[in-house]
Enzyme design. Sequence first.
Site, PDB file in Angstrom:
ATOM      1  N   LYS A  41       0.833  -1.205   0.000  1.00  0.00           N
ATOM      2  CA  LYS A  41       0.000   0.000   0.000  1.00  0.00           C
ATOM      3  C   LYS A  41       0.865   1.252   0.000  1.00  0.00           C
ATOM      4  O   LYS A  41       1.828   1.341   0.747  1.00  0.00           O
ATOM      5  CB  LYS A  41      -0.903   0.015   1.246  1.00  0.00           C
ATOM      6  CG  LYS A  41      -1.967  -1.055   1.241  1.00  0.00           C
ATOM      7  CD  LYS A  41      -2.867  -0.916   2.460  1.00  0.00           C
ATOM      8  CE  LYS A  41      -3.910  -2.026   2.522  1.00  0.00           C
ATOM      9  NZ  LYS A  41      -4.614  -2.051   3.812  1.00  0.00           N
ATOM     10  N   ARG A  90     -13.671  -8.064   8.315  1.00  0.00           N
ATOM     11  CA  ARG A  90     -14.912  -7.555   7.708  1.00  0.00           C
ATOM     12  C   ARG A  90     -15.570  -8.708   6.949  1.00  0.00           C
ATOM     13  O   ARG A  90     -15.859  -9.729   7.505  1.00  0.00           O
ATOM     14  CB  ARG A  90     -14.605  -6.367   6.789  1.00  0.00           C
ATOM     15  CG  ARG A  90     -14.264  -5.098   7.543  1.00  0.00           C
ATOM     16  CD  ARG A  90     -13.720  -4.067   6.615  1.00  0.00           C
ATOM     17  NE  ARG A  90     -12.557  -4.624   5.915  1.00  0.00           N
ATOM     18  CZ  ARG A  90     -11.686  -3.922   5.212  1.00  0.00           C
ATOM     19  NH1 ARG A  90     -11.833  -2.639   5.090  1.00  0.00           N
ATOM     20  NH2 ARG A  90     -10.657  -4.492   4.629  1.00  0.00           N
TER      21      ARG A  90
END
Length: 163
Positions: A41, A90
């Site tokens: 990232k 999630r």
Amino acid sequence: MKLAVYPGSFDPITNGHLDIIQRASKICDKLIVLVSINTNKKGLFTSLEKAELIKKSVLNLDNVEVDCFEGLLVDYVKEHNIEVIVRGLRAISDFEMEFQMAGLNRKLYDGAETMFLMTSIENSYLSSSMVKEVFYMKGSISQFVPECVENAMNKKVSEVRDE
Ligand code: PNS
């Protein structure tokens, strides 16, 4: 004393991360929120900026500390005698990566357990990258992040514009 670490790239911290921090802080004696490097990232904020934003967002939590580390998570865990690594889960899409990370960390060092907390339903869609996308497209992010983060993002964008 049950010492836990919650590592992440936190670019930036969202209300989803805060929910995990609040809940994890109730089940350990001390929780360290660790700004770590995810080499996949590219960050908007520096590690120090991220840590400052997290500190401002957890002022109400007495047993939560914030730190930054640029190396392997397990090295930090070993060095600080940490027993628990906390991660939020999630949707199903998170599972594979989290499964790999937990397995890899355990292979590298088996002195700590990874503990997963399911994110609250209302945060299940939330991610730092989605927040940044909404922000870049000029949508409102106030319901997704603490106020200090929204202000910092506005500041960051105006700095880039002025360069
Ligand atoms: O918020 P993220 O990007 O899902 O967090 C991932 C993170 C930063 C926790 C992970 O990339 C990490 O542990 N980085 C530190 C370096 C490391 O230990 N890598 C090996 C495990 S993947």
